[in-house]
Design a protein around this motif. Structure first.
Motif, mmCIF file in Angstrom:
data_model
loop_
_atom_site.group_PDB
_atom_site.id
_atom_site.type_symbol
_atom_site.label_atom_id
_atom_site.label_comp_id
_atom_site.label_asym_id
_atom_site.label_seq_id
_atom_site.Cartn_x
_atom_site.Cartn_y
_atom_site.Cartn_z
ATOM 1 N N MET A 1 -14.741 -153.969 128.648
ATOM 2 C CA MET A 1 -15.991 -153.219 128.691
ATOM 3 C C MET A 1 -15.913 -152.128 129.752
ATOM 4 S SD MET A 1 -19.775 -154.849 128.776
ATOM 5 C CE MET A 1 -20.152 -154.890 130.498
ATOM 6 N N ILE A 2 -16.362 -150.931 129.391
ATOM 7 C CA ILE A 2 -16.397 -149.842 130.368
ATOM 8 C C ILE A 2 -17.848 -149.396 130.518
ATOM 9 C CG2 ILE A 2 -15.388 -147.632 131.049
ATOM 10 C CD1 ILE A 2 -13.466 -147.905 128.659
ATOM 11 N N THR A 3 -18.320 -149.368 131.755
ATOM 12 C CA THR A 3 -19.690 -148.916 131.988
ATOM 13 C C THR A 3 -19.686 -147.664 132.857
ATOM 14 O OG1 THR A 3 -20.347 -151.217 131.945
ATOM 15 C CG2 THR A 3 -21.975 -149.641 132.736
ATOM 16 N N PHE A 4 -20.364 -146.635 132.379
ATOM 17 C CA PHE A 4 -20.515 -145.405 133.155
ATOM 18 C C PHE A 4 -21.904 -145.433 133.793
ATOM 19 C CE2 PHE A 4 -16.981 -142.671 131.691
ATOM 20 C CZ PHE A 4 -16.466 -143.484 130.703
ATOM 21 N N ASN A 5 -21.956 -145.370 135.123
ATOM 22 C CA ASN A 5 -23.240 -145.358 135.815
ATOM 23 C C ASN A 5 -23.509 -143.974 136.388
ATOM 24 O OD1 ASN A 5 -23.726 -148.155 135.420
ATOM 25 N ND2 ASN A 5 -22.269 -148.579 137.068
ATOM 26 N N GLN A 6 -24.388 -143.234 135.743
ATOM 27 C CA GLN A 6 -24.823 -141.926 136.260
ATOM 28 C C GLN A 6 -23.647 -141.085 136.742
ATOM 29 O OE1 GLN A 6 -28.781 -141.845 137.493
ATOM 30 N NE2 GLN A 6 -28.481 -142.699 135.474
ATOM 31 N N PHE A 23 -23.578 -144.730 130.049
ATOM 32 C CA PHE A 23 -23.434 -145.482 128.787
ATOM 33 C C PHE A 23 -22.397 -146.588 128.955
ATOM 34 C CE2 PHE A 23 -19.400 -144.156 126.650
ATOM 35 C CZ PHE A 23 -18.990 -143.192 127.560
ATOM 36 N N THR A 24 -22.309 -147.437 127.927
ATOM 37 C CA THR A 24 -21.387 -148.571 127.980
ATOM 38 C C THR A 24 -20.540 -148.613 126.717
ATOM 39 O OG1 THR A 24 -22.924 -149.849 129.297
ATOM 40 C CG2 THR A 24 -21.255 -151.085 128.118
ATOM 41 N N VAL A 25 -19.251 -148.851 126.895
ATOM 42 C CA VAL A 25 -18.374 -149.091 125.752
ATOM 43 C C VAL A 25 -18.193 -150.598 125.676
ATOM 44 C CG1 VAL A 25 -16.144 -148.606 124.707
ATOM 45 C CG2 VAL A 25 -17.151 -146.947 126.292
ATOM 46 N N ASP A 26 -18.689 -151.198 124.591
ATOM 47 C CA ASP A 26 -18.625 -152.654 124.489
ATOM 48 C C ASP A 26 -17.207 -153.127 124.241
ATOM 49 O OD1 ASP A 26 -21.293 -153.223 124.953
ATOM 50 O OD2 ASP A 26 -21.828 -152.687 122.887
ATOM 51 N N GLU A 27 -16.971 -154.353 124.665
ATOM 52 C CA GLU A 27 -15.664 -154.989 124.514
ATOM 53 C C GLU A 27 -15.182 -154.924 123.061
ATOM 54 O OE1 GLU A 27 -15.148 -157.834 127.180
ATOM 55 O OE2 GLU A 27 -13.015 -157.810 126.687
ATOM 56 N N ILE A 61 -14.997 -151.053 135.062
ATOM 57 C CA ILE A 61 -14.153 -151.543 133.974
ATOM 58 C C ILE A 61 -14.014 -153.048 134.122
ATOM 59 C CG2 ILE A 61 -11.898 -151.384 132.871
ATOM 60 C CD1 ILE A 61 -11.673 -148.612 134.354
ATOM 61 N N ASP A 62 -14.480 -153.790 133.113
ATOM 62 C CA ASP A 62 -14.440 -155.246 133.154
ATOM 63 C C ASP A 62 -14.903 -155.788 134.515
ATOM 64 O OD1 ASP A 62 -13.645 -155.368 130.550
ATOM 65 O OD2 ASP A 62 -11.513 -155.389 131.030
ATOM 66 N N ASN A 63 -16.081 -155.350 134.920
ATOM 67 C CA ASN A 63 -16.746 -155.816 136.151
ATOM 68 C C ASN A 63 -16.083 -155.382 137.458
ATOM 69 O OD1 ASN A 63 -18.718 -157.138 134.632
ATOM 70 N ND2 ASN A 63 -17.332 -158.895 134.358
ATOM 71 N N GLU A 64 -15.122 -154.461 137.356
ATOM 72 C CA GLU A 64 -14.529 -153.965 138.589
ATOM 73 C C GLU A 64 -14.760 -152.465 138.695
ATOM 74 O OE1 GLU A 64 -10.647 -155.800 140.541
ATOM 75 O OE2 GLU A 64 -10.505 -155.678 138.376
ATOM 76 N N ASN A 65 -15.290 -152.029 139.831
ATOM 77 C CA ASN A 65 -15.492 -150.615 140.056
ATOM 78 C C ASN A 65 -14.125 -149.930 140.146
ATOM 79 O OD1 ASN A 65 -15.946 -148.046 141.173
ATOM 80 N ND2 ASN A 65 -17.799 -148.760 142.193
ATOM 81 N N LYS A 188 -8.948 -153.852 121.215
ATOM 82 C CA LYS A 188 -9.042 -153.230 122.532
ATOM 83 C C LYS A 188 -10.381 -152.524 122.689
ATOM 84 C CE LYS A 188 -4.851 -154.344 123.516
ATOM 85 N NZ LYS A 188 -4.688 -155.512 124.367
ATOM 86 N N THR A 189 -10.764 -152.313 123.947
ATOM 87 C CA THR A 189 -11.930 -151.490 124.245
ATOM 88 C C THR A 189 -11.418 -150.060 124.373
ATOM 89 O OG1 THR A 189 -12.843 -153.336 125.464
ATOM 90 C CG2 THR A 189 -13.845 -151.163 125.840
ATOM 91 N N ILE A 190 -11.851 -149.197 123.470
ATOM 92 C CA ILE A 190 -11.201 -147.889 123.369
ATOM 93 C C ILE A 190 -12.177 -146.735 123.550
ATOM 94 C CG2 ILE A 190 -9.908 -146.340 121.843
ATOM 95 C CD1 ILE A 190 -8.778 -148.891 120.510
ATOM 96 N N LEU A 191 -11.773 -145.797 124.387
ATOM 97 C CA LEU A 191 -12.489 -144.542 124.523
ATOM 98 C C LEU A 191 -11.582 -143.483 123.902
ATOM 99 C CD1 LEU A 191 -15.185 -143.862 125.752
ATOM 100 C CD2 LEU A 191 -14.042 -143.269 127.878
ATOM 101 N N PHE A 192 -12.123 -142.740 122.956
ATOM 102 C CA PHE A 192 -11.295 -141.911 122.088
ATOM 103 C C PHE A 192 -11.897 -140.505 122.059
ATOM 104 C CE2 PHE A 192 -9.801 -140.226 118.125
ATOM 105 C CZ PHE A 192 -8.780 -141.014 117.609
ATOM 106 N N VAL A 193 -11.146 -139.502 122.474
ATOM 107 C CA VAL A 193 -11.663 -138.131 122.450
ATOM 108 C C VAL A 193 -11.253 -137.450 121.151
ATOM 109 C CG1 VAL A 193 -11.337 -135.828 123.428
ATOM 110 C CG2 VAL A 193 -11.800 -137.758 124.929
ATOM 111 N N SER A 194 -12.211 -136.767 120.521
ATOM 112 C CA SER A 194 -11.877 -136.045 119.302
ATOM 113 C C SER A 194 -12.773 -134.821 119.175
ATOM 114 C CB SER A 194 -12.076 -136.945 118.086
ATOM 115 O OG SER A 194 -11.761 -136.246 116.909
ATOM 116 N N HIS A 195 -12.298 -133.799 118.465
ATOM 117 C CA HIS A 195 -13.202 -132.696 118.153
ATOM 118 C C HIS A 195 -13.394 -132.630 116.638
ATOM 119 C CE1 HIS A 195 -9.233 -130.715 117.812
ATOM 120 N NE2 HIS A 195 -9.801 -130.199 116.752
ATOM 121 N N ASP A 196 -12.836 -133.622 115.959
ATOM 122 C CA ASP A 196 -12.848 -133.645 114.502
ATOM 123 C C ASP A 196 -13.942 -134.627 114.039
ATOM 124 O OD1 ASP A 196 -12.434 -134.190 111.854
ATOM 125 O OD2 ASP A 196 -10.264 -134.406 112.007
#
Lengths: 330, 217
Positions: A1-6, A23-27, A61-65, A188-196
């Motif tokens: 899990m990835i959490t973005f805080n402000q 926002f949060t990316v769920d597991e 990330i997974d409860n660790e800053n 996996k918990t994935i953050l994926f950049v795309s412009h498509d």
């Protein structure tokens, strides 16, 4: 899990790349960061493994800053895939894939087993390809290697920066499908950049649409297409967003909701499609007038009915209007 | 032709000896120059501020005419009673080799594909791991090109070192000029040229042997 805080990123007092992102990316989910170039999506991604610094806020990330960890250690725990695959030409495929496990000091036997497993995932023979150099592989194969290299040390989190952007459309679609297949196995918990846009709709569990470093909407692809929250989202997905949303549904979904039409045995000019085909391709086929009747087959290749443009339209109406009335009530 | 045969019969051992002297002077100078230049070039890639200054100084050194540089060496080394001979020539050659070696090492590493560097950092390599595993191997052809330039340059410049008594093939040429002896001039010049060509060829072989095919392409 990835959490973005402000999370905020400022290059200077005037130039803000990312603004108050929360926002949060769920597991086990794929979140696609989507937006026009310069919207801050790549910056946001690179802040996770600290290739970019964070001006304000925090990423957990997974409860660790992320700032509490050593940057080197943090990066080794995060899979990283970039557009031009970034394979090292001086190393063999096996050396390339196993770099992170090497840095982490895995023993030979463990590395070999892992390598064989990973190569099996992408359908390349480890004995043949292991000793080859990147330039001896096709673009598609190189990109597959780029993906499994990121998976090598089995990191819980992966960052993918337009990983399939440099591939031609046919190979790209194939690798997208393959990757989704792999994801079903590795979760996996994935953050994926795309412009498509099409890629985002296909890959994402949730899409985050960004403009000038701010979140425009964060939703599932179907919600995003059927209920854009503002004019920017509406315009970004375009007038054909209804058609785009069809790629999220299969013939099977349609069959379950409104059922298929009867087959007309007297028509000879027919084509068949599988019940798992998505509705966008199905509609294209119908519009192209490829045959007088399109027959749907199930997984056992038995004919189970036929499909028409009218049915697709009815289904679309149900999907968009139907859900809208529900959300209005709620 | 007969005269050439006679000339060589008498002078061959001396030509060979001077060639060996020449090769020894140049190789020692190059080895020391490498020990200084390559690590310095690599270090400069991590220190932008110093890089500009050092490259500038190395550039200026190379613009000093060789005879003048040897001239400068004489008073300096006279202080330790070694004004002429091997030592000042050796030091001058080391200085001359610095620019091609440092500059090529520095630029080669700087020019490694930024995406490759990005991938290396993003996967969690430390600076030295990135240098040793990724940047230096991929920069090898350009670094070697700099070393080859330095070797060929030094073989030529070492000829002039004969004027400050450092020996080598320059002795044949300077003697030939002062005595008006064409045999000496031609044999000395050909030997220098041959030495340069052979040295360059050998280094090219080494370079090919030690870089993967993929990097060369």
């Amino acid at each position: 899990m990835i959490t973005f805080n402000q999370v905020t990123k400022k290059y200077s007092s005037e130039k803000t790349a990312v603004k108050d992102v929360d926002f949060t990316v769920d597991e086990g989910k794929i979140v696609v960061l989507l937006g026009p170039s310069g919207c801050g999506k790549t910056t946001l991604l690179r802040m996770v493994n600290r290739l970019e610094s964070i001006t304000e806020g925090s990423i957990v990330i997974d409860n660790e800053n992320s700032m509490d960890l050593d940057a080197i250690e943090l990066r080794r725990k995060i899979g990283y895939v970039i557009q031009s695959n970034g394979l090292f030409p001086n190393m063999t495929i096996e050396e390339n894939v196993m770099i992170v496990t090497d840095l982490l000091g895995w023993n030979k036997k463990k590395k070999k087993e892992r390598f064989n497993y990973l190569m099996k995932l992408i359908g390349l023979d480890p004995k043949i390809y292991g000793k080859r150099y990147p330039h001896e592989l096709s673009g598609g194969q190189q990109q597959r290697i780029g993906v499994v290299r990121a998976l090598a040390a089995d990191p819980p989190v992966m960052l993918m920066d337009e990983p399939f952007g440099a591939l031609d459309p046919i190979i790209r679609e194939k690798i997208q499908d393959e990757f989704l297949q792999i994801q079903r196995e590795v979760k996996k918990t994935i953050l994926f950049v795309s412009h498509d846009i099409d890629e985002a709709i296909k890959m994402a569990d949730k899409i985050m649409l960004l403009r000038d470093g701010e979140i425009m909407q964060y939703d599932t692809p179907s919600k995003m297409l059927s209920h854009p929250e503002n004019e920017f989202v509406n315009q970004f997905f375009g007038k054909d967003r209804a058609i785009k949303s069809l790629s999220l549904h299969t013939v099977r979904n349609l069959q379950e909701v409104i059922g298929l039409a009867e087959m007309d045995e007297s028509i000879y000019d027919t084509k068949t499609i599988n019940v798992n085909q998505d509705l966008r391709n199905t509609l294209s086929m119908l519009l192209n007038q490829e045959a007088d009747q399109v027959i749907v087959t199930n997984d056992q290749d038995e004919k189970i009915g036929s499909i028409t443009i009218d049915l697709v339209q009815k289904y679309l109406h149900y999907e968009i209007k139907g859900k809208m009335s529900v959300s209005q009530e709620g | 032709m007969e005269q050439w045969a006679r000339f060589l019969e008498i002078n061959a051992p001396r030509i060979l000896e001077l060639t060996l002297d020449h090769a020894l002077l140049v190789s020692l100078a190059i080895v020391v120059a490498l020990l200084i230049g390559v690590p310095l070039g690599i270090y400069l890639t991590t220190n932008e501020y110093l890089a500009g200054t050092v490259l500038q100084v190395a550039s200026v050194t190379l613009t000093i005419p060789s005879l003048a540089l040897f001239g400068i060496m004489i008073p300096i080394f006279s202080l330790i009673n070694k004004g002429i001979g091997f030592l000042p020539a050796f030091v001058a050659l080391v200085l001359y080799s610095q620019l091609p070696i440092i500059r090529n090492t520095y630029t080669a590493i700087k020019n490694v594909n930024p995406e490759m560097r990005d991938a290396a950092i993003g996967m969690g390599m430390k600076t030295h791991q990135r240098l040793l595993r990724v940047e230096i191997p991929n920069a090898m052809p350009v670094i070697m090109a700099g070393i080859r330039t330095a070797v060929v340059l030094n073989i030529g410049i070492a000829v002039i070192a004969a004027y400050i008594g450092a020996g080598g093939l320059g002795v044949l040429i300077t003697q030939g000029i002062s005595r008006g002896d064409n045999y000496l001039i031609i044999s000395g010049s050909l030997a220098v040229a041959l030495l340069a060509i052979i040295a360059d060829g050998l280094l090219l072989l080494i370079q090919k042997r030690f870089t993967t095919k993929a990097v060369v392409e």
